[in-house]
Design a protein around this motif. Structure first.
Motif, PDB file in Angstrom:
ATOM      1  N   ARG A 284      56.505  28.935  43.191  1.00 10.88           N
ATOM      2  CA  ARG A 284      56.265  29.000  44.636  1.00 10.88           C
ATOM      3  C   ARG A 284      54.814  28.631  44.911  1.00 10.88           C
ATOM      4  NH1 ARG A 284      59.678  31.355  48.134  1.00 10.88           N
ATOM      5  NH2 ARG A 284      57.929  31.896  49.457  1.00 10.88           N
ATOM      6  N   VAL A 285      54.593  27.923  46.005  1.00  9.78           N
ATOM      7  CA  VAL A 285      53.236  27.560  46.395  1.00  9.78           C
ATOM      8  C   VAL A 285      52.632  28.712  47.197  1.00  9.78           C
ATOM      9  CG1 VAL A 285      51.830  25.962  47.755  1.00  9.78           C
ATOM     10  CG2 VAL A 285      53.755  25.104  46.399  1.00  9.78           C
ATOM     11  N   VAL A 286      51.415  29.118  46.808  1.00 11.08           N
ATOM     12  CA  VAL A 286      50.684  30.186  47.473  1.00 11.08           C
ATOM     13  C   VAL A 286      49.404  29.574  48.033  1.00 11.08           C
ATOM     14  CG1 VAL A 286      49.542  32.418  47.201  1.00 11.08           C
ATOM     15  CG2 VAL A 286      51.613  31.906  45.876  1.00 11.08           C
ATOM     16  N   ARG A 287      49.205  29.740  49.321  1.00  9.00           N
ATOM     17  CA  ARG A 287      48.008  29.194  49.972  1.00  9.00           C
ATOM     18  C   ARG A 287      46.855  30.181  49.834  1.00  9.00           C
ATOM     19  NH1 ARG A 287      46.920  25.473  54.447  1.00  9.00           N
ATOM     20  NH2 ARG A 287      45.018  26.211  55.432  1.00  9.00           N
TER      21      ARG A 287
ATOM     22  N   GLY B 105      57.705  40.952  48.372  1.00 10.30           N
ATOM     23  CA  GLY B 105      58.575  39.793  48.265  1.00 10.30           C
ATOM     24  C   GLY B 105      57.711  38.588  47.912  1.00 10.30           C
ATOM     25  N   PRO B 106      58.272  37.402  47.979  1.00 10.48           N
ATOM     26  CA  PRO B 106      57.490  36.217  47.627  1.00 10.48           C
ATOM     27  C   PRO B 106      56.216  36.133  48.479  1.00 10.48           C
ATOM     28  CG  PRO B 106      59.791  35.646  47.888  1.00 10.48           C
ATOM     29  CD  PRO B 106      59.633  37.073  48.361  1.00 10.48           C
ATOM     30  N   ILE B 107      55.092  35.946  47.848  1.00 11.43           N
ATOM     31  CA  ILE B 107      53.810  35.897  48.547  1.00 11.43           C
ATOM     32  C   ILE B 107      53.496  34.460  48.918  1.00 11.43           C
ATOM     33  CG2 ILE B 107      51.324  36.314  48.278  1.00 11.43           C
ATOM     34  CD1 ILE B 107      52.099  38.933  47.076  1.00 11.43           C
ATOM     35  N   SER B 108      53.102  34.262  50.175  1.00 12.37           N
ATOM     36  CA  SER B 108      52.812  32.914  50.654  1.00 12.37           C
ATOM     37  C   SER B 108      51.317  32.647  50.830  1.00 12.37           C
ATOM     38  CB  SER B 108      53.524  32.661  51.989  1.00 12.37           C
ATOM     39  OG  SER B 108      53.110  33.618  52.951  1.00 12.37           O
ATOM     40  N   ARG B 109      50.520  33.716  51.034  1.00 10.74           N
ATOM     41  CA  ARG B 109      49.087  33.526  51.277  1.00 10.74           C
ATOM     42  C   ARG B 109      48.258  34.621  50.642  1.00 10.74           C
ATOM     43  NH1 ARG B 109      47.875  30.161  55.885  1.00 10.74           N
ATOM     44  NH2 ARG B 109      49.831  29.499  56.831  1.00 10.74           N
ATOM     45  N   VAL B 110      47.044  34.238  50.229  1.00 12.56           N
ATOM     46  CA  VAL B 110      46.031  35.185  49.786  1.00 12.56           C
ATOM     47  C   VAL B 110      44.792  34.879  50.606  1.00 12.56           C
ATOM     48  CG1 VAL B 110      44.580  35.959  47.876  1.00 12.56           C
ATOM     49  CG2 VAL B 110      46.966  35.325  47.444  1.00 12.56           C
ATOM     50  N   GLY B 111      44.309  35.883  51.343  1.00 13.36           N
ATOM     51  CA  GLY B 111      43.119  35.700  52.166  1.00 13.36           C
ATOM     52  C   GLY B 111      41.915  36.384  51.540  1.00 13.36           C
ATOM     53  N   TYR B 112      40.750  35.768  51.693  1.00 12.44           N
ATOM     54  CA  TYR B 112      39.513  36.320  51.146  1.00 12.44           C
ATOM     55  C   TYR B 112      38.334  35.835  51.989  1.00 12.44           C
ATOM     56  CZ  TYR B 112      39.063  31.677  49.092  1.00 12.44           C
ATOM     57  OH  TYR B 112      38.977  30.325  48.918  1.00 12.44           O
TER      58      TYR B 112
ATOM     59  N   PRO C 297      47.019  34.269  40.281  1.00 14.51           N
ATOM     60  CA  PRO C 297      48.461  34.284  39.999  1.00 14.51           C
ATOM     61  C   PRO C 297      48.960  35.629  39.471  1.00 14.51           C
ATOM     62  CG  PRO C 297      47.518  32.233  39.249  1.00 14.51           C
ATOM     63  CD  PRO C 297      46.365  33.130  39.637  1.00 14.51           C
ATOM     64  N   ALA C 298      48.185  36.311  38.649  1.00 16.39           N
ATOM     65  CA  ALA C 298      48.620  37.609  38.131  1.00 16.39           C
ATOM     66  C   ALA C 298      48.709  38.632  39.258  1.00 16.39           C
ATOM     67  CB  ALA C 298      47.666  38.094  37.044  1.00 16.39           C
ATOM     68  N   LEU C 299      47.755  38.613  40.171  1.00 14.90           N
ATOM     69  CA  LEU C 299      47.781  39.530  41.320  1.00 14.90           C
ATOM     70  C   LEU C 299      48.983  39.238  42.205  1.00 14.90           C
ATOM     71  CD1 LEU C 299      46.355  41.731  42.997  1.00 14.90           C
ATOM     72  CD2 LEU C 299      45.074  39.888  44.116  1.00 14.90           C
ATOM     73  N   VAL C 300      49.219  37.966  42.488  1.00  9.65           N
ATOM     74  CA  VAL C 300      50.364  37.565  43.316  1.00  9.65           C
ATOM     75  C   VAL C 300      51.666  37.995  42.652  1.00  9.65           C
ATOM     76  CG1 VAL C 300      51.663  35.551  44.141  1.00  9.65           C
ATOM     77  CG2 VAL C 300      49.180  35.683  44.482  1.00  9.65           C
ATOM     78  N   ALA C 301      51.807  37.751  41.362  1.00 13.22           N
ATOM     79  CA  ALA C 301      53.031  38.130  40.652  1.00 13.22           C
ATOM     80  C   ALA C 301      53.246  39.637  40.684  1.00 13.22           C
ATOM     81  CB  ALA C 301      52.974  37.620  39.215  1.00 13.22           C
ATOM     82  N   ALA C 302      52.179  40.401  40.488  1.00 11.97           N
ATOM     83  CA  ALA C 302      52.306  41.860  40.458  1.00 11.97           C
ATOM     84  C   ALA C 302      52.711  42.429  41.816  1.00 11.97           C
ATOM     85  CB  ALA C 302      50.982  42.489  40.007  1.00 11.97           C
ATOM     86  N   LEU C 303      52.204  41.864  42.895  1.00 16.85           N
ATOM     87  CA  LEU C 303      52.497  42.411  44.221  1.00 16.85           C
ATOM     88  C   LEU C 303      53.751  41.817  44.856  1.00 16.85           C
ATOM     89  CD1 LEU C 303      48.910  42.874  45.590  1.00 16.85           C
ATOM     90  CD2 LEU C 303      50.540  44.629  44.905  1.00 16.85           C
ATOM     91  N   SER C 304      54.351  40.831  44.228  1.00 16.65           N
ATOM     92  CA  SER C 304      55.588  40.251  44.758  1.00 16.65           C
ATOM     93  C   SER C 304      56.721  41.267  44.795  1.00 16.65           C
ATOM     94  CB  SER C 304      56.003  39.027  43.943  1.00 16.65           C
ATOM     95  OG  SER C 304      55.102  37.978  44.180  1.00 16.65           O
ATOM     96  N   SER C 305      56.690  42.251  43.905  1.00 17.18           N
ATOM     97  CA  SER C 305      57.744  43.268  43.919  1.00 17.18           C
ATOM     98  C   SER C 305      57.637  44.159  45.151  1.00 17.18           C
ATOM     99  CB  SER C 305      57.698  44.113  42.646  1.00 17.18           C
ATOM    100  OG  SER C 305      56.481  44.824  42.581  1.00 17.18           O
TER     101      SER C 305
END
Length: 109
Positions: free
Chosen positions: A52-55, A28-35, A17-25
């Motif tokens: 927001r739901v992040v897959r 924009g709103p992040i929908s997916r994180v792939g790994y 969540p911290a990574l998603v929040a930091a890169l949203s700027s």
């Protein structure tokens, strides 16, 4: 990202969540994180970040040392993850080589 046995960083439900929040700027709103499933520990399939739901998409075809975030209009950013036990001079050399203008970009599909 926190270290685990073997010196690898792994996305966790607490850190993503911290990574998603930091890169949203940037994206924009992040929908997916792939790994990469084989290189990283499994996390919850979906996280809620800022209402927001992040897959969380694990797959075996991604490079093991990267995490890819997908934002608005399918814009993506791939991050190279350098393990915390990497010697400083090696980490600096890696960061220098991948931060050249021709290797850093935001790609959309």
């Amino acid at each position: 990202m926190s270290p685990v046995a073997g010196g690898r960083d792994r996305p966790t439900q607490q850190q993503s969540p911290a990574l998603v929040a930091a890169l949203s700027s940037t994206l924009g709103p992040i929908s997916r994180v792939g790994y990469n499933l084989d290189a990283w520990t499994t996390t919850a399939r979906k996280l809620t970040v800022r209402d927001r739901v992040v897959r969380m998409d694990g797959c075996r075809t991604m490079q093991p040392n990267t995490v890819t975030l997908t934002g608005q209009n399918r814009h993506r950013i791939s991050l190279l993850v350098i393990p915390p036990d990497t010697p400083g001079d090696v980490a600096r050399a890696i960061l220098s080589s991948v931060s050249a203008p021709d290797t850093t970009y935001i790609r959309s599909h």
